[in-house]
Design a protein around this motif. Sequence first.
Motif, PDB file in Angstrom:
ATOM      1  N   PHE A   1      18.651  32.153 -26.768  1.00 28.72           N
ATOM      2  CA  PHE A   1      17.947  30.881 -26.850  1.00 28.72           C
ATOM      3  C   PHE A   1      18.885  29.694 -26.667  1.00 28.72           C
ATOM      4  CE2 PHE A   1      14.772  33.695 -28.712  1.00 28.72           C
ATOM      5  CZ  PHE A   1      13.676  33.322 -27.957  1.00 28.72           C
ATOM      6  N   GLY A   2      20.130  29.836 -27.062  1.00 27.87           N
ATOM      7  CA  GLY A   2      21.113  28.785 -26.799  1.00 27.87           C
ATOM      8  C   GLY A   2      21.345  28.602 -25.313  1.00 27.87           C
ATOM      9  N   TYR A   3      21.398  29.722 -24.576  1.00 28.78           N
ATOM     10  CA  TYR A   3      21.550  29.645 -23.122  1.00 28.78           C
ATOM     11  C   TYR A   3      20.344  28.967 -22.485  1.00 28.78           C
ATOM     12  CZ  TYR A   3      22.161  31.009 -18.269  1.00 28.78           C
ATOM     13  OH  TYR A   3      22.287  30.976 -16.901  1.00 28.78           O
ATOM     14  N   GLU A   4      19.148  29.325 -22.963  1.00 30.76           N
ATOM     15  CA  GLU A   4      17.941  28.683 -22.434  1.00 30.76           C
ATOM     16  C   GLU A   4      17.944  27.182 -22.720  1.00 30.76           C
ATOM     17  OE1 GLU A   4      14.502  30.818 -23.827  1.00 30.76           O
ATOM     18  OE2 GLU A   4      15.032  32.608 -22.683  1.00 30.76           O
ATOM     19  N   LYS A   5      18.418  26.810 -23.909  1.00 33.46           N
ATOM     20  CA  LYS A   5      18.522  25.382 -24.240  1.00 33.46           C
ATOM     21  C   LYS A   5      19.538  24.689 -23.330  1.00 33.46           C
ATOM     22  CE  LYS A   5      17.231  25.574 -29.149  1.00 33.46           C
ATOM     23  NZ  LYS A   5      16.771  26.958 -29.243  1.00 33.46           N
ATOM     24  N   LEU A   6      20.611  25.380 -23.013  1.00 35.72           N
ATOM     25  CA  LEU A   6      21.656  24.821 -22.157  1.00 35.72           C
ATOM     26  C   LEU A   6      21.167  24.596 -20.732  1.00 35.72           C
ATOM     27  CD1 LEU A   6      24.656  24.028 -21.747  1.00 35.72           C
ATOM     28  CD2 LEU A   6      25.117  26.456 -21.317  1.00 35.72           C
ATOM     29  N   ILE A   7      20.517  25.594 -20.144  1.00 35.96           N
ATOM     30  CA  ILE A   7      20.095  25.448 -18.748  1.00 35.96           C
ATOM     31  C   ILE A   7      18.867  24.555 -18.599  1.00 35.96           C
ATOM     32  CG2 ILE A   7      21.165  27.603 -17.998  1.00 35.96           C
ATOM     33  CD1 ILE A   7      18.358  28.861 -17.967  1.00 35.96           C
ATOM     34  N   GLY A   8      18.116  24.382 -19.671  1.00 35.41           N
ATOM     35  CA  GLY A   8      16.966  23.476 -19.660  1.00 35.41           C
ATOM     36  C   GLY A   8      17.195  22.328 -20.623  1.00 35.41           C
ATOM     37  N   PHE A   9      18.349  21.693 -20.497  1.00 33.17           N
ATOM     38  CA  PHE A   9      18.791  20.734 -21.506  1.00 33.17           C
ATOM     39  C   PHE A   9      17.833  19.559 -21.689  1.00 33.17           C
ATOM     40  CE2 PHE A   9      21.555  17.458 -23.363  1.00 33.17           C
ATOM     41  CZ  PHE A   9      21.943  18.155 -24.500  1.00 33.17           C
ATOM     42  N   SER A  10      17.267  19.029 -20.617  1.00 33.83           N
ATOM     43  CA  SER A  10      16.349  17.889 -20.777  1.00 33.83           C
ATOM     44  C   SER A  10      15.098  18.319 -21.541  1.00 33.83           C
ATOM     45  CB  SER A  10      15.978  17.279 -19.424  1.00 33.83           C
ATOM     46  OG  SER A  10      15.303  18.217 -18.621  1.00 33.83           O
ATOM     47  N   GLY A  11      14.636  19.536 -21.315  1.00 30.92           N
ATOM     48  CA  GLY A  11      13.504  20.061 -22.074  1.00 30.92           C
ATOM     49  C   GLY A  11      13.861  20.269 -23.537  1.00 30.92           C
ATOM     50  N   THR A  12      15.102  20.641 -23.781  1.00 29.27           N
ATOM     51  CA  THR A  12      15.571  20.806 -25.156  1.00 29.27           C
ATOM     52  C   THR A  12      15.551  19.466 -25.884  1.00 29.27           C
ATOM     53  OG1 THR A  12      16.974  22.662 -24.486  1.00 29.27           O
ATOM     54  CG2 THR A  12      17.497  21.613 -26.591  1.00 29.27           C
ATOM     55  N   ILE A  13      15.981  18.419 -25.206  1.00 24.22           N
ATOM     56  CA  ILE A  13      15.956  17.081 -25.809  1.00 24.22           C
ATOM     57  C   ILE A  13      14.518  16.684 -26.131  1.00 24.22           C
ATOM     58  CG2 ILE A  13      16.402  14.623 -25.408  1.00 24.22           C
ATOM     59  CD1 ILE A  13      18.810  15.529 -23.664  1.00 24.22           C
ATOM     60  N   ASN A  14      13.613  16.932 -25.190  1.00 25.03           N
ATOM     61  CA  ASN A  14      12.198  16.612 -25.422  1.00 25.03           C
ATOM     62  C   ASN A  14      11.633  17.403 -26.598  1.00 25.03           C
ATOM     63  OD1 ASN A  14      12.172  14.789 -23.296  1.00 25.03           O
ATOM     64  ND2 ASN A  14      11.472  16.325 -21.819  1.00 25.03           N
ATOM     65  N   TYR A  15      12.009  18.670 -26.703  1.00 25.09           N
ATOM     66  CA  TYR A  15      11.535  19.486 -27.820  1.00 25.09           C
ATOM     67  C   TYR A  15      12.075  18.947 -29.140  1.00 25.09           C
ATOM     68  CZ  TYR A  15      10.885  23.241 -31.118  1.00 25.09           C
ATOM     69  OH  TYR A  15      10.541  23.948 -32.241  1.00 25.09           O
ATOM     70  N   MET A  16      13.340  18.585 -29.153  1.00 27.17           N
ATOM     71  CA  MET A  16      13.936  18.035 -30.380  1.00 27.17           C
ATOM     72  C   MET A  16      13.200  16.765 -30.806  1.00 27.17           C
ATOM     73  SD  MET A  16      16.244  20.065 -31.383  1.00 27.17           S
ATOM     74  CE  MET A  16      17.234  21.392 -30.782  1.00 27.17           C
ATOM     75  N   ALA A  17      12.856  15.934 -29.843  1.00 23.84           N
ATOM     76  CA  ALA A  17      12.112  14.708 -30.157  1.00 23.84           C
ATOM     77  C   ALA A  17      10.733  15.050 -30.719  1.00 23.84           C
ATOM     78  CB  ALA A  17      11.988  13.836 -28.910  1.00 23.84           C
ATOM     79  N   SER A  18      10.104  16.088 -30.183  1.00 19.64           N
ATOM     80  CA  SER A  18       8.759  16.446 -30.635  1.00 19.64           C
ATOM     81  C   SER A  18       8.742  17.012 -32.054  1.00 19.64           C
ATOM     82  CB  SER A  18       8.110  17.450 -29.674  1.00 19.64           C
ATOM     83  OG  SER A  18       8.652  18.742 -29.866  1.00 19.64           O
ATOM     84  N   THR A  19       9.860  17.568 -32.515  1.00 19.71           N
ATOM     85  CA  THR A  19       9.925  18.103 -33.875  1.00 19.71           C
ATOM     86  C   THR A  19      10.312  17.047 -34.896  1.00 19.71           C
ATOM     87  OG1 THR A  19      12.247  18.769 -33.721  1.00 19.71           O
ATOM     88  CG2 THR A  19      10.583  20.406 -33.054  1.00 19.71           C
TER      89      THR A  19
END
Length: 137
Positions: free
Chosen positions: A28-46
């Motif tokens: 999941f860390g790798y998925e967060k890394l390669i989809g970093f902008s989506g990770t930022i959006n997810y962090m904002a949503s939580t």
Amino acid sequence: MRYFSITKFSDAILLITRIMLMLLFVIFGYEKLIGFSGTINYMASTGSPFPTLSAIVAVVLEFFVGIAIILGFYTRPLALIMAVYTLITALIGHNFWTMTGAAHYANEINFYKNVAIMGGLFLLALTGPGKYSLDRK
């Protein structure tokens, strides 16, 4: 009655344990890394404070620290850090006490899975990585 002893396999079991505990984080860390902008959006949503910083912390801890623990590098302190991180993610990401229905049930399961993972991480911090590790002395 004589009990079956696994102590002669303890170093191999500790290696397998490190891999099994960290596999989830590394994937999941790798998925967060390669989809970093989506990770930022997810962090904002939580509701995470400072979503970009939260995303960086998540990637570093999950992917890079996960790999370090698999390799047995600074295993004890990193396992403790990961246990605290796992608690924080459980509290932020799986706050089942604010939910109802299926969401409540699913998040309660994931919250307590995080608690179980924390138990494994605390045990790893206690036992150390075993001889198949970079920490080996």
